[in-house]
Motif scaffolding. Structure first.
Motif, PDB file in Angstrom:
ATOM      1  N   LYS A 143       0.849  -1.202   0.000  1.00 53.64           N
ATOM      2  CA  LYS A 143       0.000   0.000   0.000  1.00 53.64           C
ATOM      3  C   LYS A 143       0.880   1.246   0.000  1.00 53.64           C
ATOM      4  CE  LYS A 143      -3.084   2.633   2.973  1.00 53.64           C
ATOM      5  NZ  LYS A 143      -3.706   2.752   4.301  1.00 53.64           N
ATOM      6  N   GLU A 144       1.871   1.239   0.900  1.00 53.62           N
ATOM      7  CA  GLU A 144       2.747   2.402   1.026  1.00 53.62           C
ATOM      8  C   GLU A 144       3.546   2.637  -0.262  1.00 53.62           C
ATOM      9  OE1 GLU A 144       6.435   3.950   3.834  1.00 53.62           O
ATOM     10  OE2 GLU A 144       5.753   1.866   3.985  1.00 53.62           O
ATOM     11  N   GLN A 145       4.114   1.567  -0.808  1.00 54.58           N
ATOM     12  CA  GLN A 145       4.901   1.682  -2.052  1.00 54.58           C
ATOM     13  C   GLN A 145       4.057   2.235  -3.192  1.00 54.58           C
ATOM     14  OE1 GLN A 145       8.248   0.913  -2.538  1.00 54.58           O
ATOM     15  NE2 GLN A 145       8.317   0.657  -0.319  1.00 54.58           N
ATOM     16  N   LYS A 148       2.969   5.850  -2.726  1.00 58.86           N
ATOM     17  CA  LYS A 148       4.114   6.733  -2.927  1.00 58.86           C
ATOM     18  C   LYS A 148       4.353   6.934  -4.424  1.00 58.86           C
ATOM     19  CE  LYS A 148       7.985   5.447  -0.811  1.00 58.86           C
ATOM     20  NZ  LYS A 148       8.481   4.892   0.450  1.00 58.86           N
ATOM     21  N   GLU A 149       4.327   5.842  -5.176  1.00 57.27           N
ATOM     22  CA  GLU A 149       4.557   5.942  -6.622  1.00 57.27           C
ATOM     23  C   GLU A 149       3.443   6.748  -7.294  1.00 57.27           C
ATOM     24  OE1 GLU A 149       5.348   3.168 -10.580  1.00 57.27           O
ATOM     25  OE2 GLU A 149       5.675   2.300  -8.600  1.00 57.27           O
ATOM     26  N   LEU A 150       2.190   6.540  -6.852  1.00 59.67           N
ATOM     27  CA  LEU A 150       1.071   7.287  -7.441  1.00 59.67           C
ATOM     28  C   LEU A 150       1.180   8.772  -7.118  1.00 59.67           C
ATOM     29  CD1 LEU A 150      -1.791   4.741  -6.722  1.00 59.67           C
ATOM     30  CD2 LEU A 150      -1.091   5.522  -8.988  1.00 59.67           C
ATOM     31  N   SER A 151       1.609   9.083  -5.896  1.00 66.58           N
ATOM     32  CA  SER A 151       1.781  10.489  -5.513  1.00 66.58           C
ATOM     33  C   SER A 151       2.857  11.142  -6.378  1.00 66.58           C
ATOM     34  CB  SER A 151       2.158  10.603  -4.035  1.00 66.58           C
ATOM     35  OG  SER A 151       1.115  10.082  -3.231  1.00 66.58           O
ATOM     36  N   ASP A 152       3.958  10.413  -6.614  1.00 67.61           N
ATOM     37  CA  ASP A 152       5.023  10.949  -7.470  1.00 67.61           C
ATOM     38  C   ASP A 152       4.515  11.164  -8.897  1.00 67.61           C
ATOM     39  OD1 ASP A 152       6.585  10.759  -5.289  1.00 67.61           O
ATOM     40  OD2 ASP A 152       7.812   9.075  -5.971  1.00 67.61           O
TER      41      ASP A 152
END
Length: 639
Positions: A143-145, A148-152
C-alpha cells in the motif's frame, strides 16, 4: 432451534456496481515473488508495472521482488523483499538469530486444513508468529509503495480512497483462505470493513485469462507452430525458444516478434466466438488450471469446468534439492544448519535458484552451485570431516565436488529435481483434457513464473502432441498482475463461473414413509419431520452467472430472537442428500442479525440472498414484513 424453509425459487437480481475509482492497483502476492501494477480509470489500456526494485539477483529479472519479510527482534515490521533479504543476510549470526525472517509463507493458507484468524507461521529461526500479522504487514508495505509511486506520478498526495485494490489468489483456494486475505487487508488498512467493495479478490488464472485474450501475436512465444514466425522458428529448439526470441528481438529491433508491452491489442484475430482455451498458471506454490470460452464481440468469458490444480509450484523443486542435500550431508545436519545459520541457508537457496533457471532439456554441461563458506565450515565442525569427503562417500553419483568450493550437478541430476513437480502438472493436465467439457481446446496459455522453465514447456508440448497450440505470453511472470488490473477495471468481464464445491444447509422436511430413512424421523407437536436434510444452494461444477442469487427464507424460532445462526455445509460431491453423509463438512456460518426488526406480523420471514457467481461468496437479507435490510454475513474462518 428449528428454521423452516419454504421459499426456494431462484431469481436473478443484478448487483449494483460500486463507486467509481480513479485508479486500480493490483497486488500479486505470490509464494516466491510479489509485485504490483496499476492503471488509471481514464487510460485503462495503459498498465504501469511497479518501479524497479533495489537489489535484484543475477539471472533473475527483477520486476517483482521476493516474497520475504523481516521483523525486528521485538516483532515490528522492518523490511520486505530484496531489502529484507539483504539486511538479514548482513546481520551478524549472533544477532540474526533474534530477528524474524519469513519466506514462501503464502502456501500455509493453502495447506492448513482448519485455517483461522489465529493460524501461526514459523520464522527462519523457528519462532512462531501470527500469520494474519505477517500478511497484513506485507499488504501495508505494498500500500505504502504504491501510494508513494502514485503520488510521485500525479504530483500530489494520493488518497487511498481513490484506489480500488485487487489482490490475487489461486483459484483452487477454498473460501477460508480468500476470507483470510480479506481480513489481512482490513488489518493492514488497505481498505476498511465499512467499504468492502473497495477490495476485490481476483483469481490468478482468471486474471491471466483476461490478459491473454487481449494479446496480439507479437507479444507471445508460440511453441506450437512449425512455421517460421517473423524469421524465427520456435520449433528448432523448445528450450532456448525464449532466449532465442529475446535475442532475435534484440538483433532486429524492427521485427514484430513480440514487442510493445503497452498496447493490449484488440481481441486478437484468431479467437473466434465460442472458442475454448485453457490457462495453466504455474507459480511458485500452486498450479491452477482454468478452462474458458470466449463470447464475442465484448470478449466476455465463461468458465467451462471448475478450477483445478494443486500444490505443484516451483518450490517443489527447492524441496527436492533440500532432500538431495539431506541425502548427501544428513537430515540432522541440514536441520541444524537451517536453524543455526539461517542467513547462509537463504544464500544457498538463492544460489540454487539461479542455477534452477539455467536447467534446460538439451543442456550438457554441469551446473555449479556455490556452497557458502559457513556451510563448509559448519559441516566440518558438525561431522568432523569435510564436505568433499561427504560427497565422495555418498552414493549420489551425479553430484560432485569441484575444487572451487562448488557442488557440481550433472544436467540429469538437476532434471531429476524437476521431475516430481512436472509429473504432477502433466498428470493433472492429462486428466483435465479427458473431461468431456474440455474438448476442442484451441489454445493452452502457459503463464506464471514457472512457465519460463524450458523443461516444463517441453513436457507440456509432449503431452499435448499438437492437440492445442501452446502460447506463452512474453512477460510471463507479469501476466497475472496485468490481468488483475484489467479485472479491477471491469470485474463483470467473467460472466459465468463454476462452483468448486456443493454448498447448502441442514433443514427439516416433512417425513415421507419409504423415502426417508427411519433413523432421521423426528416427531414434534404431532408432526413427523425428517432431520438432517441437505438443502442444496449450489452444486459442485454447476454454472452460476454473475449476480445470480440463491434465495431462501428463514423464520426465527422465537419472536424475541436477536440472531439467527445457520451452519453452512459443503461437499465435493454434486448430489448430497443429508448433511450426515461422508464427505460433507461444516464449512461456515451464515449469521442474520435480526435485532431491531421486531414486527407485529405473526411470523417473521427473513429472506436471504446468496451470491455464488463471484470470486467470493456473499449474503444479503431482508425482513419481508417490514422491507428492512437485515445485516447478513457468511463466515468461513471461525470454527
Amino acid at each position: 432451534m428449528v428454521y423452516l424453509m419454504y421459499s426456494t425459487q431462484n431469481d436473478t437480481d443484478q448487483v449494483p456496481s460500486g463507486p467509481s475509482f480513479v485508479v486500480v492497483v493490483a497486488i500479486d502476492f505470490g509464494t516466491t515473488s510479489s509485485g504490483y501494477a496499476y492503471a488509471f480509470a481514464k487510460e485503462p489500456e495503459c498498465i504501469h508495472t511497479m518501479r524497479r526494485w533495489e537489489g535484484g539477483d543475477p539471472g533473475v529479472s527483477n520486476q517483482k521482488t521476493p516474497t520475504t519479510i523481516l521483523l525486528t527482534p521485538d516483532r515490528k515490521f522492518h523490511s520486505f523483499g530484496y531489502a529484507a533479504r539483504d539486511f538479514y543476510h548482513d546481520l551478524d549470526p549472533s544477532e540474526s538469530k533474534h530477528w524474524l525472517y519469513l519466506e514462501k509463507f503464502k502456501m500455509k493458507l493453502h495447506t492448513t486444513a482448519n485455517l483461522s484468524i489465529n493460524t501461526d507461521l514459523h520464522a527462519a529461526n523457528g519462532k512462531r508468529v501470527k500469520a494474519l500479522d505477517i500478511f497484513a504487514y506485507a499488504l501495508a508495505f505494498f500500500k505504502e509503495q504504491a501510494l508513494k509511486e502514485l503520488s510521485d506520478q500525479t504530483g500530489g498526495e494520493f488518497d487511498n480512497s481513490d484506489v480500488r485494490w485487487v489482490i490475487t489468489v489461486p483459484a483452487i483456494w477454498k473460501m477460508p483462505a480468500k476470507q483470510f486475505m480479506r481480513e489481512a487487508a482490513y488489518k493492514s488498512g488497505l481498505v476498511s470493513r465499512e467499504n468492502p467493495e473497495q477490495l476485490i479478490i481476483a483469481l490468478e488464472p482468471e486474471a491471466a485469462s483476461i490478459y491473454c485474450r487481449k494479446l496480439r501475436l507479437h507479444q507471445m512465444v508460440d511453441l506450437g507452430t512449425q512455421t517460421t514466425q517473423n524469421g524465427f522458428s520456435p520449433s528448432d529448439n523448445v528450450g532456448s525458444g525464449m532466449s532465442q526470441a529475446k535475442e532475435h528481438v534484440r538483433r532486429n529491433r524492427q521485427s514484430r516478434t513480440f514487442l510493445v508491452e503497452n498496447v493490449i491489442g484488440e481481441l486478437w484475430s484468431e479467437l473466434e466466438e465460442g472458442d475454448r482455451y485453457v490457462v495453466v498458471d504455474c507459480g511458485g506454490g500452486t498450479v491452477d488450471l482454468t478452462v474458458h470460452q470466449i463470447r464475442l464481440p465484448e470478449g466476455h468469458l465463461k468458465e467451462l469446468y471448475k478450477a483445478s490444480g494443486g500444490p505443484y509450484g516451483s518450490i517443489g523443486i527447492d524441496y527436492e534439492f533440500e532432500k538431495l542435500l539431506c541425502k548427501i550431508f544428513g537430515q540432522d545436519f541440514i536441520d541444524q544448519f537451517k536453524i543455526k545459520r539461517p542467513a547462509a541457508w537463504v544464500d544457498l537457496m538463492i544460489a540454487f535458484e539461479s542455477r534452477k533457471r539455467a536447467a534446460a532439456p538439451d543442456r550438457t554441461n554441469p551446473l555449479n552451485i556455490n556452497l557458502p563458506f559457513s556451510f563448509i565450515d559448519y559441516y566440518k565442525k558438525f561431522r568432523g570431516h569435510s564436505v568433499e569427503h561427504a560427497l565422495r562417500k555418498s552414493n549420489v553419483d551425479f553430484v560432485k565436488w569441484s575444487s572451487q568450493g562448488m557442488l557440481r550437478m550433472s544436467p540429469d541430476a538437476m532434471n531429476s529435481l524437476f521431475k516430481p513437480t512436472i509429473d504432477h502438472i502433466i498428470q493433472h493436465l492429462t486428466e483435465l483434457f479427458e473431461k468431456p467439457e474440455v474438448s476442442d481446446i484451441k489454445f493452452l496459455f502457459l503463464v506464471g513464473g514457472f512457465a519460463e522453465s524450458p523443461l516444463l514447456q517441453q513436457a507440456v508440448q509432449n503431452m499435448l502432441q499438437g492437440r492445442s497450440r501452446i502460447i506463452i505470453p512474453h512477460d510471463v511472470g507479469l501476466t497475472i498482475l496485468k490481468g488483475a488490473v484489467l479485472f479491477g477495471l471491469d470485474p463483470s468481464v467473467i460472466k459465468v463461473r463454476r462452483s468448486p464445491l456443493t454448498y447448502g444447509v441442514g433443514v427439516l422436511n416433512r417425513f415421507v414413509e419409504g423415502k426417508h430413512p427411519p433413523e432421521k424421523l423426528l416427531v414434534k407437536d404431532g408432526t413427523r419431520w425428517c432431520t438432517d436434510v441437505f438443502d442444496t444452494f449450489i452444486a459442485a461444477d454447476q454454472s452460476v452467472a454473475l449476480g445470480e442469487m440463491v434465495k431462501r427464507s428463514y423464520t426465527p424460532a422465537k419472536p424475541s430472537q436477536q440472531v439467527i445462526v445457520i451452519h453452512v455445509y459443503c461437499s465435493e460431491k454434486e448430489n448430497v442428500g443429508f448433511i450426515s453423509e461422508p464427505g460433507v463438512r461444516k464449512c461456515g456460518t451464515l449469521r442474520l442479525d435480526v435485532s431491531g426488526t421486531e414486527s407485529t406480523a405473526a411470523r417473521r420471514e427473513i429472506q436471504t440472498l446468496m451470491q455464488f457467481g463471484d470470486t467470493e461468496i456473499r449474503a444479503m437479507a431482508v425482513d419481508v414484513s417490514t422491507g428492512r435490510t437485515v445485516k447478513a454475513s457468511i463466515d468461513f474462518l471461525s470454527h
